[in-house]
Scaffold this motif. Structure first.
Motif, mmCIF file in Angstrom:
data_model
loop_
_atom_site.group_PDB
_atom_site.id
_atom_site.type_symbol
_atom_site.label_atom_id
_atom_site.label_comp_id
_atom_site.label_asym_id
_atom_site.label_seq_id
_atom_site.Cartn_x
_atom_site.Cartn_y
_atom_site.Cartn_z
ATOM 1 N N ILE A 137 5.323 4.072 23.652
ATOM 2 C CA ILE A 137 4.195 5.004 23.596
ATOM 3 C C ILE A 137 3.457 4.753 22.289
ATOM 4 C CG2 ILE A 137 3.518 7.432 23.491
ATOM 5 C CD1 ILE A 137 6.085 8.047 25.104
ATOM 6 N N ASP A 138 2.149 4.526 22.376
ATOM 7 C CA ASP A 138 1.369 4.249 21.172
ATOM 8 C C ASP A 138 0.647 5.500 20.693
ATOM 9 O OD1 ASP A 138 -0.795 4.543 22.898
ATOM 10 O OD2 ASP A 138 -1.319 2.426 22.914
ATOM 11 N N ASP A 139 -0.385 5.330 19.879
ATOM 12 C CA ASP A 139 -1.075 6.472 19.281
ATOM 13 C C ASP A 139 -1.838 7.328 20.292
ATOM 14 O OD1 ASP A 139 -2.918 4.453 19.727
ATOM 15 O OD2 ASP A 139 -4.008 4.776 17.860
ATOM 16 N N GLN A 140 -1.989 6.864 21.538
ATOM 17 C CA GLN A 140 -2.621 7.690 22.567
ATOM 18 C C GLN A 140 -1.674 8.772 23.072
ATOM 19 O OE1 GLN A 140 -4.985 5.877 25.575
ATOM 20 N NE2 GLN A 140 -5.527 4.155 24.270
ATOM 21 N N GLY A 141 -0.380 8.609 22.781
ATOM 22 C CA GLY A 141 0.593 9.648 23.093
ATOM 23 C C GLY A 141 1.211 9.598 24.472
ATOM 24 N N TYR A 142 0.954 8.551 25.240
ATOM 25 C CA TYR A 142 1.550 8.436 26.571
ATOM 26 C C TYR A 142 1.556 6.983 27.019
ATOM 27 C CZ TYR A 142 -3.135 7.936 28.643
ATOM 28 O OH TYR A 142 -4.386 7.494 28.978
ATOM 29 N N LEU B 178 4.639 11.800 24.966
ATOM 30 C CA LEU B 178 5.374 12.102 23.749
ATOM 31 C C LEU B 178 5.127 13.551 23.346
ATOM 32 C CD1 LEU B 178 7.180 10.970 21.485
ATOM 33 C CD2 LEU B 178 5.078 10.373 20.272
ATOM 34 N N ILE B 179 6.196 14.322 23.227
ATOM 35 C CA ILE B 179 6.077 15.726 22.818
ATOM 36 C C ILE B 179 5.473 15.779 21.414
ATOM 37 C CG2 ILE B 179 7.362 17.831 22.237
ATOM 38 C CD1 ILE B 179 9.362 17.008 24.452
ATOM 39 N N GLY B 180 4.404 16.531 21.260
ATOM 40 C CA GLY B 180 3.713 16.638 19.986
ATOM 41 C C GLY B 180 2.696 15.533 19.759
ATOM 42 N N GLY B 181 2.590 14.588 20.699
ATOM 43 C CA GLY B 181 1.643 13.478 20.580
ATOM 44 C C GLY B 181 0.253 13.876 21.046
ATOM 45 N N ALA B 182 -0.649 12.924 20.977
ATOM 46 C CA ALA B 182 -2.057 13.166 21.302
ATOM 47 C C ALA B 182 -2.277 13.641 22.740
ATOM 48 C CB ALA B 182 -2.862 11.896 21.053
ATOM 49 N N ALA B 183 -1.436 13.217 23.681
ATOM 50 C CA ALA B 183 -1.617 13.579 25.090
ATOM 51 C C ALA B 183 -0.824 14.813 25.501
ATOM 52 C CB ALA B 183 -1.227 12.408 25.984
ATOM 53 N N ASP B 184 0.023 15.316 24.608
ATOM 54 C CA ASP B 184 0.839 16.480 24.938
ATOM 55 C C ASP B 184 -0.063 17.699 25.071
ATOM 56 O OD1 ASP B 184 3.143 17.904 25.499
ATOM 57 O OD2 ASP B 184 3.606 18.293 23.401
ATOM 58 N N MET C 211 -7.357 13.774 33.413
ATOM 59 C CA MET C 211 -8.487 13.208 32.684
ATOM 60 C C MET C 211 -8.104 11.955 31.887
ATOM 61 S SD MET C 211 -10.798 15.171 33.752
ATOM 62 C CE MET C 211 -12.159 14.580 32.776
ATOM 63 N N LEU C 212 -6.820 11.606 31.856
ATOM 64 C CA LEU C 212 -6.359 10.435 31.109
ATOM 65 C C LEU C 212 -6.277 9.224 32.030
ATOM 66 C CD1 LEU C 212 -3.480 12.090 29.050
ATOM 67 C CD2 LEU C 212 -5.815 11.616 28.311
ATOM 68 N N HIS C 213 -6.756 8.095 31.564
ATOM 69 C CA HIS C 213 -6.726 6.855 32.339
ATOM 70 C C HIS C 213 -5.314 6.282 32.382
ATOM 71 C CE1 HIS C 213 -11.075 6.589 32.607
ATOM 72 N NE2 HIS C 213 -11.120 6.948 31.343
ATOM 73 N N ASP C 214 -5.042 5.433 33.370
ATOM 74 C CA ASP C 214 -3.762 4.730 33.420
ATOM 75 C C ASP C 214 -3.595 3.966 32.117
ATOM 76 O OD1 ASP C 214 -3.320 5.653 35.946
ATOM 77 O OD2 ASP C 214 -3.790 3.763 36.956
ATOM 78 N N HIS C 215 -2.395 4.020 31.577
ATOM 79 C CA HIS C 215 -2.147 3.391 30.283
ATOM 80 C C HIS C 215 -0.758 2.779 30.289
ATOM 81 C CE1 HIS C 215 -2.662 2.711 26.026
ATOM 82 N NE2 HIS C 215 -1.536 3.333 25.752
#
Length: 76
Positions: A37-42, A54-60, A66-70
Motif C-alpha cells: 500500500i503506497d501513499d494513496q492508502g489502498y 490502510l487504517i489511518g491512511g489517505a483512503a480510510d 470514488m477511488l480508481h482501481d489501484h
C-alpha cells in the motif's frame, strides 16, 4: 464507478492475498500475492479485486466507489 467486491482494512502497508474469503478456502482462491500500500492508502488485488485499505491512511473513511482501481505499483 463500481465499488470493489470486498474491502479489508489492515494495519500494515504490506499485505498478502490468496483469494480466501467467506466460503472460499485458500486452496480454491488464487496464487498468494504480496501487495504494498503506497501513499494513496489502498491497493487492489489483481486477481480477485479485493481492496486493502490502510487504517489511518489517505483512503480510510473515503467513499470507495470514488477511488480508481489501484494495483501494486499502479500510477507510478
Amino acid at each position: 464507478m463500481i465499488p470493489p467486491p470486498q474491502i479489508t482494512r489492515v494495519t500494515t502497508s504490506r499485505v498478502a492475498c490468496d483469494g480466501a474469503q467467506d466460503g472460499i478456502p485458500a486452496a480454491l482462491g488464487h496464487p498468494r500475492v504480496f501487495l504494498e500500500i503506497d501513499d494513496q492508502g489502498y491497493v487492489d488485488c489483481g486477481y480477485c479485486d479485493r481492496r486493502f485499505v490502510l487504517i489511518g491512511g489517505a483512503a480510510d473513511g473515503a467513499d470507495q466507489t470514488m477511488l480508481h482501481d489501484h494495483g501494486d505499483g499502479a500510477g507510478r
